[in-house]
Scaffold this motif. Structure first.
Motif, PDB file in Angstrom:
ATOM      1  N   ASN A 153       0.421  -1.409  -0.155  1.00 35.18           N
ATOM      2  CA  ASN A 153       0.196  -0.138   0.221  1.00 35.18           C
ATOM      3  C   ASN A 153       1.114   0.729   0.165  1.00 35.18           C
ATOM      4  OD1 ASN A 153      -2.547  -0.986   0.286  1.00 35.18           O
ATOM      5  ND2 ASN A 153      -2.170  -2.029   2.459  1.00 35.18           N
ATOM      6  N   ALA A 154       1.627   1.176  -0.960  1.00 32.19           N
ATOM      7  CA  ALA A 154       2.977   2.334  -1.064  1.00 32.19           C
ATOM      8  C   ALA A 154       2.237   3.560  -1.048  1.00 32.19           C
ATOM      9  CB  ALA A 154       4.030   1.672  -2.014  1.00 32.19           C
ATOM     10  N   LYS A 155       2.116   4.464  -0.772  1.00 35.82           N
ATOM     11  CA  LYS A 155       1.687   5.765  -0.801  1.00 35.82           C
ATOM     12  C   LYS A 155       2.707   6.950  -0.867  1.00 35.82           C
ATOM     13  CE  LYS A 155      -1.855   7.516   1.005  1.00 35.82           C
ATOM     14  NZ  LYS A 155      -3.274   7.026   0.729  1.00 35.82           N
ATOM     15  N   ASP A 171       5.916   6.205 -13.742  1.00 39.22           N
ATOM     16  CA  ASP A 171       4.793   5.357 -14.900  1.00 39.22           C
ATOM     17  C   ASP A 171       5.022   4.035 -14.438  1.00 39.22           C
ATOM     18  OD1 ASP A 171       3.333   4.814 -16.867  1.00 39.22           O
ATOM     19  OD2 ASP A 171       4.840   4.618 -18.390  1.00 39.22           O
ATOM     20  N   THR A 172       5.617   3.251 -13.747  1.00 33.95           N
ATOM     21  CA  THR A 172       5.912   1.971 -13.884  1.00 33.95           C
ATOM     22  C   THR A 172       5.290   2.158 -12.424  1.00 33.95           C
ATOM     23  OG1 THR A 172       8.095   1.306 -15.051  1.00 33.95           O
ATOM     24  CG2 THR A 172       7.407  -0.221 -13.648  1.00 33.95           C
ATOM     25  N   PHE A 173       6.118   2.490 -11.643  1.00 32.24           N
ATOM     26  CA  PHE A 173       5.829   2.535  -9.777  1.00 32.24           C
ATOM     27  C   PHE A 173       4.277   2.848  -9.757  1.00 32.24           C
ATOM     28  CE2 PHE A 173      10.033   3.080  -9.206  1.00 32.24           C
ATOM     29  CZ  PHE A 173      10.921   1.879  -9.322  1.00 32.24           C
ATOM     30  N   SER A 174       3.743   3.767 -10.558  1.00 30.85           N
ATOM     31  CA  SER A 174       2.584   4.135 -10.352  1.00 30.85           C
ATOM     32  C   SER A 174       1.384   2.942 -10.870  1.00 30.85           C
ATOM     33  CB  SER A 174       1.658   5.465 -10.942  1.00 30.85           C
ATOM     34  OG  SER A 174       2.169   5.511 -12.723  1.00 30.85           O
ATOM     35  N   ARG A 175       1.238   2.112 -11.749  1.00 23.29           N
ATOM     36  CA  ARG A 175       0.758   0.942 -12.840  1.00 23.29           C
ATOM     37  C   ARG A 175       0.353   0.044 -11.602  1.00 23.29           C
ATOM     38  NH1 ARG A 175      -0.352   1.018 -18.143  1.00 23.29           N
ATOM     39  NH2 ARG A 175       0.466   3.029 -19.260  1.00 23.29           N
ATOM     40  N   ARG A 177       1.829   0.404  -8.193  1.00 24.05           N
ATOM     41  CA  ARG A 177       1.638   0.847  -6.854  1.00 24.05           C
ATOM     42  C   ARG A 177       0.355   1.622  -7.231  1.00 24.05           C
ATOM     43  NH1 ARG A 177       2.357  -3.917  -5.722  1.00 24.05           N
ATOM     44  NH2 ARG A 177       4.335  -4.810  -4.272  1.00 24.05           N
ATOM     45  N   PRO A 178      -1.007   1.540  -7.133  1.00 22.78           N
ATOM     46  CA  PRO A 178      -2.222   2.791  -7.337  1.00 22.78           C
ATOM     47  C   PRO A 178      -2.679   3.406  -6.364  1.00 22.78           C
ATOM     48  CG  PRO A 178      -2.864   0.260  -7.683  1.00 22.78           C
ATOM     49  CD  PRO A 178      -1.852   0.476  -8.284  1.00 22.78           C
ATOM     50  N   THR A 179      -1.996   3.522  -4.713  1.00 25.89           N
ATOM     51  CA  THR A 179      -2.003   3.917  -3.630  1.00 25.89           C
ATOM     52  C   THR A 179      -0.928   4.855  -4.355  1.00 25.89           C
ATOM     53  OG1 THR A 179      -0.675   2.148  -2.827  1.00 25.89           O
ATOM     54  CG2 THR A 179      -3.289   1.728  -2.668  1.00 25.89           C
ATOM     55  N   LEU A 180      -0.177   5.106  -4.240  1.00 21.16           N
ATOM     56  CA  LEU A 180       0.689   6.039  -4.407  1.00 21.16           C
ATOM     57  C   LEU A 180       0.293   7.170  -4.720  1.00 21.16           C
ATOM     58  CD1 LEU A 180       3.817   5.010  -6.409  1.00 21.16           C
ATOM     59  CD2 LEU A 180       3.878   5.564  -4.183  1.00 21.16           C
ATOM     60  N   ASP A 181       0.309   8.342  -3.984  1.00 27.13           N
ATOM     61  CA  ASP A 181      -0.321  10.174  -4.331  1.00 27.13           C
ATOM     62  C   ASP A 181       0.783  11.262  -3.955  1.00 27.13           C
ATOM     63  OD1 ASP A 181      -0.223  10.327  -1.467  1.00 27.13           O
ATOM     64  OD2 ASP A 181      -2.548   9.113  -1.326  1.00 27.13           O
ATOM     65  N   THR A 182       1.701  10.107  -3.897  1.00 23.70           N
ATOM     66  CA  THR A 182       2.816  11.693  -2.993  1.00 23.70           C
ATOM     67  C   THR A 182       4.226  11.373  -3.390  1.00 23.70           C
ATOM     68  OG1 THR A 182       1.941  12.306  -0.961  1.00 23.70           O
ATOM     69  CG2 THR A 182       4.151  12.419  -1.123  1.00 23.70           C
ATOM     70  N   VAL A 183       5.028  12.021  -4.423  1.00 20.16           N
ATOM     71  CA  VAL A 183       6.070  12.361  -5.308  1.00 20.16           C
ATOM     72  C   VAL A 183       6.751  13.709  -4.631  1.00 20.16           C
ATOM     73  CG1 VAL A 183       5.420  13.521  -7.353  1.00 20.16           C
ATOM     74  CG2 VAL A 183       7.153  11.798  -7.330  1.00 20.16           C
ATOM     75  N   ARG A 184       7.453  13.259  -4.693  1.00 19.27           N
ATOM     76  CA  ARG A 184       9.208  14.414  -3.656  1.00 19.27           C
ATOM     77  C   ARG A 184      10.677  14.065  -4.707  1.00 19.27           C
ATOM     78  NH1 ARG A 184       7.402  10.699   1.161  1.00 19.27           N
ATOM     79  NH2 ARG A 184       6.706  12.104   2.133  1.00 19.27           N
ATOM     80  N   ILE A 185      10.390  15.481  -5.471  1.00 21.30           N
ATOM     81  CA  ILE A 185      11.260  15.414  -6.532  1.00 21.30           C
ATOM     82  C   ILE A 185      13.032  15.945  -6.040  1.00 21.30           C
ATOM     83  CG2 ILE A 185      11.407  15.825  -8.775  1.00 21.30           C
ATOM     84  CD1 ILE A 185       8.546  15.839  -8.964  1.00 21.30           C
ATOM     85  N   ASN A 186      14.150  15.737  -6.318  1.00 19.28           N
ATOM     86  CA  ASN A 186      14.632  16.205  -6.158  1.00 19.28           C
ATOM     87  C   ASN A 186      15.989  15.767  -7.359  1.00 19.28           C
ATOM     88  OD1 ASN A 186      18.186  15.620  -5.153  1.00 19.28           O
ATOM     89  ND2 ASN A 186      17.221  17.755  -4.535  1.00 19.28           N
ATOM     90  N   PHE A 207      -1.393  11.747  -8.822  1.00 25.15           N
ATOM     91  CA  PHE A 207      -0.512  11.628  -7.599  1.00 25.15           C
ATOM     92  C   PHE A 207      -0.919  13.302  -7.047  1.00 25.15           C
ATOM     93  CE2 PHE A 207       2.563   8.958  -9.071  1.00 25.15           C
ATOM     94  CZ  PHE A 207       3.090   8.521  -8.731  1.00 25.15           C
ATOM     95  N   THR A 208      -1.439  13.763  -5.966  1.00 17.91           N
ATOM     96  CA  THR A 208      -2.276  14.640  -5.849  1.00 17.91           C
ATOM     97  C   THR A 208      -1.263  15.783  -4.957  1.00 17.91           C
ATOM     98  OG1 THR A 208      -2.861  13.838  -3.849  1.00 17.91           O
ATOM     99  CG2 THR A 208      -4.657  13.586  -5.689  1.00 17.91           C
ATOM    100  N   THR A 209      -0.553  14.936  -4.204  1.00 15.21           N
ATOM    101  CA  THR A 209       0.719  16.153  -3.870  1.00 15.21           C
ATOM    102  C   THR A 209       1.829  16.049  -4.198  1.00 15.21           C
ATOM    103  OG1 THR A 209       0.185  15.275  -1.247  1.00 15.21           O
ATOM    104  CG2 THR A 209       2.157  16.118  -0.978  1.00 15.21           C
TER     105      THR A 209
END
Length: 379
Positions: A153-155, A171-175, A177-186, A207-209
């Motif tokens: 249930n990765a978020k 693209d791969t990880f979002s497919r 684990r559709p529970t992902l909603d936050t991405v942090r970009i460095n 990705f709402t956040t």
């Protein structure tokens, strides 16, 4: 008398798109199959050990010859030759040239070409655009590992290096684990991170956040999945750094590029050390002076191999992902153990996905037939 005519099927980038090269779900299935074959030894690559990543041409910093290209970040030519058994039963090569300055010209950093050959005669039967093939198989390898080992249930997803590799990775990880909603970009440059964030907003509404963070720590802390995809100059002073204390319990880290980590964390057993194929890192250690992580390439798996060579890390501590898929070894030794997955990349992966795309193209009547000869002039 046998037929001596040799035709090849040429597939442009649009052709491979039409043939399904961007079908990440199928590519993940194919890569899992490939990695089990590799763990079983049903393959050959270059070099005396049949495990070499490939043959690379680089350039000197200074040359007396004015026409010589000068050494710059990520400038090289590479041929990755391989044979893969099982149902693929095909030889091939990925040939590419790379120069980070290409981006200033509107071109990809690397420009790839795939050639597939008959295993018996050696005759080429396909030649195709390789950039999308390479990008998607590169994403599908950690994708296959993540399907098995990433938190169910990765978020949150942390990305270090907002480039093409992490576009296909997201693209791969979002497919998976559709529970992902936050991405942090460095990223190295704020402008690159902002451009990547806009791409996420336009293409991935789940990705709402979306956060742009100023450090690797900001991308890693509290992230269920982390993907590091930074290339550049050799030498750990040039690699992004992750402190093991930043890693969330049970997290999955996809590591297909340069990375530096503390030796103490690596040796501690706190994280599970998983490789796409241990043998390719062993081959690198034979081909380059130690420590290879400093002199050859920055994948963390080479750091593990350096530690094995120095007698500081037991070889058994690093496991093949193909053996995990086959149920021969556990993915984790305890439930909250983070997984560090090193991805070095292998020509067998290009052969497998290239052969799959070729087969789809033949079924759909896609591509242009090219004639090598009807009868060879020299026999």
């Amino acid at each position: 008398m046998t037929d001596t005519k040799i035709d090849m099927l040429y597939l442009s980038e649009q052709d491979v798109i039409d043939a399904g090269v961007m079908n990440i779900d199928e590519c993940i299935d194919v890569m899992e199959e490939v990695l089990v074959l590799v763990a079983n030894g049903q393959y050959r690559m270059a070099g005396s050990s049949a495990n070499s990543h490939g043959a690379m041409v680089t350039f000197p910093e200074h040359s007396p010859f004015p026409e010589f290209p000068k050494d710059t970040e990520d400038r090289r030519f590479m041929a990755m030759a391989a044979y893969l058994g099982g149902r693929f039963d095909t030889a091939g090569v990925k040939w590419y040239g790379s120069n980070i300055e290409n981006r200033e010209k509107g071109l990809p950093r690397s420009i790839h070409l795939i050639v597939l050959n008959d295993k018996d005669t050696g005759a080429p039967f396909a030649i195709m655009s390789g950039n999308l093939e390479s990008a998607y198989r590169t994403a599908a390898v950690p994708g296959a590992a993540a399907r098995k080992l990433a938190p169910e249930n990765a978020k949150s997803l942390g990305l270090i290096g907002p480039g093409a590799m992490n576009k296909s990775a997201l693209d791969t990880f979002s497919r998976l684990r559709p529970t992902l909603d936050t991405v942090r970009i460095n990223g190295r440059r704020r402008s690159t991170s902002e451009k990547y964030a806009e791409w996420v907003r336009e293409n991935f509404p789940q990705f709402t956040t979306i956060e742009i963070v100023d450090s690797a720590e900001g991308a890693v802390r509290d992230s269920d999945i982390v993907s590091v995809a930074v290339t550049g100059m050799v030498g750990s002073e040039n690699y992004p750094y992750i402190n093991g204390d930043w890693i969330k319990p049970g997290a999955f880290l996809s590591l297909p590029a340069n990375l530096k980590m503390d030796k103490e964390y690596t040796l501690s057993g706190k994280a599970r050390l998983v490789a796409d194929a241990k043998a390719i890192y062993e081959a690198w250690a034979e081909e380059y002076p130690a420590p290879c992580h400093e002199t050859a390439f920055g994948m963390i798996g080479l750091n593990w191999q350096d530690l094995i060579g120095a007698g500081e890390l037991e070889s058994e501590r690093v496991v093949n992902i193909g053996d995990v898929f086959a149920g021969k070894v556990p993915g984790r030794e305890f439930p909250e153990q983070p997984v560090l997955f090193s991805v070095g990349g292998m020509g067998v992966e290009d052969v497998a996905w290239g052969k799959t795309v070729y087969e789809h193209a033949v079924e759909k009547g896609i591509g242009t037939k090219l004639n090598l000869w009807n009868t060879p002039k020299l026999v």
